[in-house]
Design an enzyme around this catalytic site. Structure first.
Site, PDB file in Angstrom:
ATOM      1  N   HIS A 113       0.793  -1.222  -0.180  1.00  0.00           N
ATOM      2  CA  HIS A 113      -0.074  -0.040  -0.052  1.00  0.00           C
ATOM      3  C   HIS A 113       0.944   1.188   0.107  1.00  0.00           C
ATOM      4  CE1 HIS A 113      -3.145   2.649   1.214  1.00  0.00           C
ATOM      5  NE2 HIS A 113      -3.894   1.878   0.894  1.00  0.00           N
ATOM      6  N   ASP A 132      -7.902  -3.971  -0.624  1.00  0.00           N
ATOM      7  CA  ASP A 132      -8.319  -4.151  -1.990  1.00  0.00           C
ATOM      8  C   ASP A 132      -8.323  -5.749  -2.408  1.00  0.00           C
ATOM      9  OD1 ASP A 132      -8.649  -1.393  -2.407  1.00  0.00           O
ATOM     10  OD2 ASP A 132      -6.665  -1.107  -2.583  1.00  0.00           O
TER      11      ASP A 132
END
Length: 429
Positions: free
Chosen positions: A308, A365
């Site tokens: 991330h 995600d």
């Protein structure tokens, strides 16, 4: 907020300036440069504003190095374990967790604002049957200003609160209309006897021909995803809402702009990229090949849904949603080669030294895309699901910035075009 000052020396001119150091309740110190140009003639250059604080906010705090995410000071882990999405929405909007009567009143307001004007259904029917749901959602939310034009004064705190509640309540209904329009299904009206997430699932998937039973495991997982996606500090879409809001635009226009920003594949479309990556890999047998490609610096292939930009250690949301993801797959007992592939890829990445050393763990995600697919939500709707949750954060951020509007947003630039030149008539060019 100011504790001390940092002296900036310009070796070209010999001038110096003292920049106040601002310190919030948490986070790194920040240099106050608002007088920099006035005193030195310099602007700063910060592409993407990654090193620039554009506002002060008391809503969400992130420490990417430590894997910390807090809403109004509450760790996301505690909220995910003990709360529900509607309670978290109240927290983000109002600053504190509600008591019993406050929660009941808030639940009532959201429930009874969940229907949309019947004319909006006519508006939505004008879209082509295969229109992208995000295009429909952006248009529908922007059009709300035309339906509620008598309650759009951003200077009135009561009207601001009403607009925020309307958007939170109506966004799931609009999302369901987008889905059903694409599928050719008649619109389903929200049922007031259901909770927020259960009501949304019913509005999405129920059909007139038979009763629809909401699976509690599916509802719990989706509610959890809504909590985890509710706000995430000053990301691209939230900053867009604030920037548009700084012009004095009505709240529906601000949120519609946030939806448009979220639509970008580098922002809200990340979980779609996970499914596309799984399609490319194809089968479990191909995983070793693609793991090798991911490790090759010269190969353009990248594992989507791992690591991330903000969280340099681990994404705390992923740690929370991983269990819910496995619970959903076990409960629904789905046979899907793509989901099997995702789970095998997860196991390999979690134990492979290459990914472990670089802290390239599966992020939120990765798991959210898998959950959405398991629930029967099409890929084109993934970002719409994100928007349902993030509407709470957008509304909270918009309310906060309207309490102290400040100046209109106006970033600077480094001009690289032509210098001054004279106009030539066409026959002289």
């Amino acid at each position: 907020m100011s504790e001390n000052k940092v002296t900036l020396n310009d070796q070209t001119t010999g001038k110096s300036i003292e920049l106040p150091v601002l310190k919030g309740s948490q986070g790194d110190p920040t240099l106050d440069i608002k007088n920099l140009h006035k005193e030195t003639g310099y602007f700063t250059y910060d592409p993407g504003f990654a090193q620039t604080a554009a506002c002060s906010s008391a809503i969400t705090f992130i420490d990417g190095n430590k894997g910390v995410l807090q809403y109004r000071g509450y760790p996301i882990e505690q909220l995910a374990e003990n709360s529900n999405f509607l309670e978290v929405a109240y927290l983000l909007l109002n600053g504190n967790l509600p008591n019993t009567s406050e929660m009941a009143d808030f639940d009532h307001d959201i429930t009874y604002h969940s229907m949309v004007h019947e004319k909006l259904n006519n508006f939505m029917s004008g879209f082509h049957y295969d229109a992208h749901p995000m295009a429909m959602m952006s248009g529908a939310v922007g059009s709300l200003a035309a339906f509620y034009h008598d309650r759009l004064d951003p200077e009135d705190p009561n009207q601001r609160e009403l607009a925020a509640k309307r958007m939170i309540a109506k966004m799931p209904t609009i999302a369901a209309i987008c889905y059903r329009h694409h599928r050719g299904l008649p619109n389903a009206y929200p049922k007031n006897n259901l909770g927020f997430t259960e009501r949304f699932l019913d509005t999405m998937f129920s059909v007139p021909a038979e009763p629809y039973e909401v699976n509690p495991v599916a509802a719990k997982a989706l509610d959890l995803l809504f909590i985890l996606h509710a706000d995430h500090e000053q990301n691209a879409s939230t900053s867009t809402v604030r920037l548009v809001g700084s012009t004095g635009a009505n709240p529906y226009a601000c949120i519609a702009a946030g939806i448009a920003a979220l639509w970008g594949p580098a922002h809200g479309g990340a979980n779609e990229s996970v499914l596309k990556m799984l399609d490319e890999i194809g089968s479990v047998d191909n995983i070793p090949k693609y793991i090798a490609k991911a490790k090759d610096r010269n190969d353009p292939f990248r594992l989507m849904g791992f690591g991330h930009r903000v969280y340099k250690n681990f994404d705390p949301r992923a740690s929370i949603i991983r269990k819910a993801c496995h619970d959903v797959l076990n409960e629904l007992n789905i046979t899907d080669p793509q989901l099997d592939l995702a789970m095998e890829l997860e196991e390999i990445a979690l134990r492979d030294e290459f990914f472990v050393e670089r802290k390239l763990y599966p992020n939120v995600d990765f798991y959210s895309g898998i959950i959405y697919k398991a629930l029967g939500i099409p890929v084109s709707m993934f970002t719409v699901m994100f928007a349902i949750a993030r509407t709470v954060g957008w509304a909270a951020q918009w309310l906060e910035m309207r309490e102290d509007p400040g100046k209109i947003g106006r970033p600077r630039q480094i001009y690289t075009g032509e210098t001054t030149r004279d106009y030539l008539k066409m026959d002289q060019r």
